[in-house]
Write a protein that holds these residues in place. Structure first.
Motif, PDB file in Angstrom:
ATOM      1  N   GLY A 170     -10.364  -9.629  28.847  1.00  0.00           N
ATOM      2  CA  GLY A 170     -10.672  -8.228  28.564  1.00  0.00           C
ATOM      3  C   GLY A 170      -9.427  -7.446  28.191  1.00  0.00           C
ATOM      4  O   GLY A 170      -9.413  -6.219  28.264  1.00  0.00           O
ATOM      5  N   ALA A 171      -8.384  -8.161  27.792  1.00  0.00           N
ATOM      6  CA  ALA A 171      -7.100  -7.540  27.479  1.00  0.00           C
ATOM      7  C   ALA A 171      -7.143  -6.831  26.130  1.00  0.00           C
ATOM      8  O   ALA A 171      -7.713  -7.337  25.175  1.00  0.00           O
ATOM      9  CB  ALA A 171      -6.000  -8.593  27.459  1.00  0.00           C
ATOM     10  N   VAL A 172      -6.537  -5.660  26.082  1.00  0.00           N
ATOM     11  CA  VAL A 172      -6.356  -4.942  24.827  1.00  0.00           C
ATOM     12  C   VAL A 172      -4.911  -5.195  24.405  1.00  0.00           C
ATOM     13  O   VAL A 172      -3.976  -4.745  25.060  1.00  0.00           O
ATOM     14  CB  VAL A 172      -6.618  -3.426  24.993  1.00  0.00           C
ATOM     15  CG1 VAL A 172      -6.311  -2.684  23.706  1.00  0.00           C
ATOM     16  CG2 VAL A 172      -8.045  -3.180  25.448  1.00  0.00           C
ATOM     17  N   ILE A 173      -4.747  -5.932  23.327  1.00  0.00           N
ATOM     18  CA  ILE A 173      -3.418  -6.286  22.860  1.00  0.00           C
ATOM     19  C   ILE A 173      -2.990  -5.280  21.793  1.00  0.00           C
ATOM     20  O   ILE A 173      -3.714  -5.057  20.821  1.00  0.00           O
ATOM     21  CB  ILE A 173      -3.389  -7.727  22.275  1.00  0.00           C
ATOM     22  CG1 ILE A 173      -3.915  -8.736  23.304  1.00  0.00           C
ATOM     23  CG2 ILE A 173      -2.001  -8.091  21.775  1.00  0.00           C
ATOM     24  CD1 ILE A 173      -3.120  -8.818  24.579  1.00  0.00           C
ATOM     25  N   GLU A 174      -1.815  -4.673  21.996  1.00  0.00           N
ATOM     26  CA  GLU A 174      -1.292  -3.698  21.040  1.00  0.00           C
ATOM     27  C   GLU A 174      -0.103  -4.232  20.246  1.00  0.00           C
ATOM     28  O   GLU A 174       0.103  -3.841  19.112  1.00  0.00           O
ATOM     29  CB  GLU A 174      -0.863  -2.428  21.772  1.00  0.00           C
ATOM     30  CG  GLU A 174      -2.027  -1.693  22.405  1.00  0.00           C
ATOM     31  CD  GLU A 174      -1.579  -0.490  23.217  1.00  0.00           C
ATOM     32  OE1 GLU A 174      -0.416  -0.455  23.687  1.00  0.00           O
ATOM     33  OE2 GLU A 174      -2.401   0.431  23.383  1.00  0.00           O
ATOM     34  N   THR A 181       1.731  -7.561  24.513  1.00  0.00           N
ATOM     35  CA  THR A 181       1.725  -6.408  25.406  1.00  0.00           C
ATOM     36  C   THR A 181       0.566  -5.484  25.056  1.00  0.00           C
ATOM     37  O   THR A 181       0.031  -5.523  23.948  1.00  0.00           O
ATOM     38  CB  THR A 181       3.055  -5.615  25.328  1.00  0.00           C
ATOM     39  OG1 THR A 181       3.236  -5.127  23.999  1.00  0.00           O
ATOM     40  CG2 THR A 181       4.241  -6.477  25.732  1.00  0.00           C
ATOM     41  N   GLY A 182       0.216  -4.640  26.034  1.00  0.00           N
ATOM     42  CA  GLY A 182      -0.866  -3.692  25.857  1.00  0.00           C
ATOM     43  C   GLY A 182      -0.687  -2.511  26.786  1.00  0.00           C
ATOM     44  O   GLY A 182       0.359  -2.356  27.425  1.00  0.00           O
ATOM     45  N   PRO A 183      -1.705  -1.701  26.908  1.00  0.00           N
ATOM     46  CA  PRO A 183      -1.606  -0.496  27.735  1.00  0.00           C
ATOM     47  C   PRO A 183      -1.471  -0.830  29.223  1.00  0.00           C
ATOM     48  O   PRO A 183      -1.899  -1.890  29.685  1.00  0.00           O
ATOM     49  CB  PRO A 183      -2.918   0.235  27.448  1.00  0.00           C
ATOM     50  CG  PRO A 183      -3.856  -0.810  26.963  1.00  0.00           C
ATOM     51  CD  PRO A 183      -3.024  -1.850  26.299  1.00  0.00           C
ATOM     52  N   GLY A 184      -0.860   0.095  29.947  1.00  0.00           N
ATOM     53  CA  GLY A 184      -0.751  -0.040  31.402  1.00  0.00           C
ATOM     54  C   GLY A 184       0.103  -1.212  31.848  1.00  0.00           C
ATOM     55  O   GLY A 184      -0.291  -1.958  32.735  1.00  0.00           O
ATOM     56  N   ASN A 185       1.242  -1.411  31.247  1.00  0.00           N
ATOM     57  CA  ASN A 185       2.177  -2.486  31.623  1.00  0.00           C
ATOM     58  C   ASN A 185       1.603  -3.885  31.439  1.00  0.00           C
ATOM     59  O   ASN A 185       2.058  -4.831  32.086  1.00  0.00           O
ATOM     60  CB  ASN A 185       2.671  -2.323  33.057  1.00  0.00           C
ATOM     61  CG  ASN A 185       3.499  -1.083  33.234  1.00  0.00           C
ATOM     62  OD1 ASN A 185       4.181  -0.668  32.309  1.00  0.00           O
ATOM     63  ND2 ASN A 185       3.436  -0.492  34.408  1.00  0.00           N
ATOM     64  N   LEU A 186       0.596  -4.051  30.587  1.00  0.00           N
ATOM     65  CA  LEU A 186       0.059  -5.376  30.308  1.00  0.00           C
ATOM     66  C   LEU A 186       1.104  -6.190  29.549  1.00  0.00           C
ATOM     67  O   LEU A 186       1.653  -5.736  28.548  1.00  0.00           O
ATOM     68  CB  LEU A 186      -1.211  -5.285  29.453  1.00  0.00           C
ATOM     69  CG  LEU A 186      -1.751  -6.632  28.967  1.00  0.00           C
ATOM     70  CD1 LEU A 186      -2.303  -7.439  30.138  1.00  0.00           C
ATOM     71  CD2 LEU A 186      -2.785  -6.436  27.893  1.00  0.00           C
ATOM     72  N   ARG A 187       1.399  -7.357  30.060  1.00  0.00           N
ATOM     73  CA  ARG A 187       2.314  -8.274  29.391  1.00  0.00           C
ATOM     74  C   ARG A 187       1.838  -9.697  29.664  1.00  0.00           C
ATOM     75  O   ARG A 187       1.629 -10.082  30.815  1.00  0.00           O
ATOM     76  CB  ARG A 187       3.747  -8.100  29.887  1.00  0.00           C
ATOM     77  CG  ARG A 187       4.695  -9.088  29.227  1.00  0.00           C
ATOM     78  CD  ARG A 187       6.125  -8.859  29.618  1.00  0.00           C
ATOM     79  NE  ARG A 187       6.934  -9.984  29.196  1.00  0.00           N
ATOM     80  CZ  ARG A 187       8.206  -9.909  28.880  1.00  0.00           C
ATOM     81  NH1 ARG A 187       8.818  -8.749  28.932  1.00  0.00           N
ATOM     82  NH2 ARG A 187       8.862 -10.986  28.524  1.00  0.00           N
ATOM     83  N   ILE A 188       1.666 -10.451  28.587  1.00  0.00           N
ATOM     84  CA  ILE A 188       1.256 -11.849  28.689  1.00  0.00           C
ATOM     85  C   ILE A 188       2.288 -12.682  27.935  1.00  0.00           C
ATOM     86  O   ILE A 188       2.492 -12.479  26.741  1.00  0.00           O
ATOM     87  CB  ILE A 188      -0.154 -12.072  28.105  1.00  0.00           C
ATOM     88  CG1 ILE A 188      -1.184 -11.205  28.835  1.00  0.00           C
ATOM     89  CG2 ILE A 188      -0.531 -13.539  28.154  1.00  0.00           C
ATOM     90  CD1 ILE A 188      -2.555 -11.191  28.194  1.00  0.00           C
ATOM     91  N   ASP A 189       2.959 -13.572  28.654  1.00  0.00           N
ATOM     92  CA  ASP A 189       3.936 -14.481  28.057  1.00  0.00           C
ATOM     93  C   ASP A 189       3.301 -15.861  27.975  1.00  0.00           C
ATOM     94  O   ASP A 189       2.839 -16.382  28.990  1.00  0.00           O
ATOM     95  CB  ASP A 189       5.201 -14.571  28.910  1.00  0.00           C
ATOM     96  CG  ASP A 189       6.004 -13.282  28.935  1.00  0.00           C
ATOM     97  OD1 ASP A 189       5.465 -12.236  28.522  1.00  0.00           O
ATOM     98  OD2 ASP A 189       7.165 -13.315  29.371  1.00  0.00           O
ATOM     99  N   LEU A 190       3.293 -16.431  26.778  1.00  0.00           N
ATOM    100  CA  LEU A 190       2.673 -17.740  26.586  1.00  0.00           C
ATOM    101  C   LEU A 190       3.670 -18.730  25.993  1.00  0.00           C
ATOM    102  O   LEU A 190       4.441 -18.380  25.097  1.00  0.00           O
ATOM    103  CB  LEU A 190       1.474 -17.633  25.640  1.00  0.00           C
ATOM    104  CG  LEU A 190       0.308 -16.754  26.087  1.00  0.00           C
ATOM    105  CD1 LEU A 190      -0.708 -16.623  24.970  1.00  0.00           C
ATOM    106  CD2 LEU A 190      -0.325 -17.315  27.345  1.00  0.00           C
ATOM    107  N   ALA A 191       3.618 -19.945  26.493  1.00  0.00           N
ATOM    108  CA  ALA A 191       4.377 -21.037  25.895  1.00  0.00           C
ATOM    109  C   ALA A 191       3.649 -21.437  24.622  1.00  0.00           C
ATOM    110  O   ALA A 191       2.436 -21.638  24.640  1.00  0.00           O
ATOM    111  CB  ALA A 191       4.473 -22.218  26.852  1.00  0.00           C
ATOM    112  N   VAL A 192       4.375 -21.550  23.521  1.00  0.00           N
ATOM    113  CA  VAL A 192       3.783 -21.915  22.242  1.00  0.00           C
ATOM    114  C   VAL A 192       4.099 -23.376  21.948  1.00  0.00           C
ATOM    115  O   VAL A 192       5.263 -23.773  21.916  1.00  0.00           O
ATOM    116  CB  VAL A 192       4.313 -21.035  21.092  1.00  0.00           C
ATOM    117  CG1 VAL A 192       3.681 -21.432  19.769  1.00  0.00           C
ATOM    118  CG2 VAL A 192       4.065 -19.564  21.385  1.00  0.00           C
ATOM    119  N   ILE A 193       3.065 -24.155  21.746  1.00  0.00           N
ATOM    120  CA  ILE A 193       3.223 -25.566  21.429  1.00  0.00           C
ATOM    121  C   ILE A 193       3.113 -25.699  19.914  1.00  0.00           C
ATOM    122  O   ILE A 193       2.204 -25.132  19.298  1.00  0.00           O
ATOM    123  CB  ILE A 193       2.138 -26.417  22.136  1.00  0.00           C
ATOM    124  CG1 ILE A 193       2.297 -26.295  23.656  1.00  0.00           C
ATOM    125  CG2 ILE A 193       2.238 -27.869  21.735  1.00  0.00           C
ATOM    126  CD1 ILE A 193       1.205 -25.580  24.336  1.00  0.00           C
TER     127      ILE A 193
END
Length: 185
Positions: A61-65, A104-116
């Protein structure tokens, strides 16, 4: 600063994007270095990022900006992409590793993903995504899977290169020197 038309345009995926090959940690952990693994099918950022944002929206349900990537790992470098009627800004940072994407998105949303890398074998990619999605993961993305050489990276060092480099920088090998005559007293 004058921007080109390409920099101002919003790129939209016109083909049906493949389902994102994505694995996320079940629960976010404040100690985890990365939140999961992502295995894109190609080096086309428009198609792959649209697929990734769509999957993250559906799963979390993440909003990615904003998305941050390394330019050498991708074929082109759009500054904005359109996903589901929204515009996502894309930043290209040479200081980021090719094995990491930050969303990143609103409200300090941060998702770090390893890219293969797209051409990685399925067995290696699956193992890497499993390792990246452990909730208490303290391994950095670059340490989970070695970065494959990009088409723009220099060739890997070979045995003897350090000697060649030393010689071109003005140094010389001891075997090239004539032994000094002993001092007479």
């Amino acid at each position: 600063m004058i921007r080109s038309a390409e920099e101002r345009m919003t790129w939209v995926c016109t083909v049906e994007a493949p389902a994102a090959r994505l694995r996320l940690a079940d629960a976010t952990s404040s100690h985890a270095m990365i939140d999961g693994g992502w295995w894109p099918t190609s080096r086309d950022p428009v198609v792959e990022l649209c697929s990734l944002v769509t999957a993250l929206t559906a799963q979390r349900g993440a909003v990615i900006e904003r998305i941050m990537l390394k330019p050498a790992a991708w074929d082109r470098h759009p500054c904005r992409i359109g996903v589901g009627g929204a515009t996502v800004r894309v930043g290209w940072f040479t200081t980021l590793g090719a094995t990491l994407v930050i969303l990143t998105g609103p409200g300090n949303l941060r998702i770090d993903l390893a890219v293969i890398a797209p051409k990685t074998t399925e067995a290696v990619a699956t193992a890497t995504m499993l390792a990246a999605s452990r909730p208490a993961n303290t391994t950095r993305a670059a340490d989970i899977l070695p970065t494959p050489p990009s088409p723009r990276s220099p060739r890997p060092a070979r045995h003897g290169d350090d000697v060649a480099e030393w010689e071109t920088e003005g140094g010389h090998l001891q075997t090239d020197r004539q032994p000094a005559a002993p001092a007479r007293t």
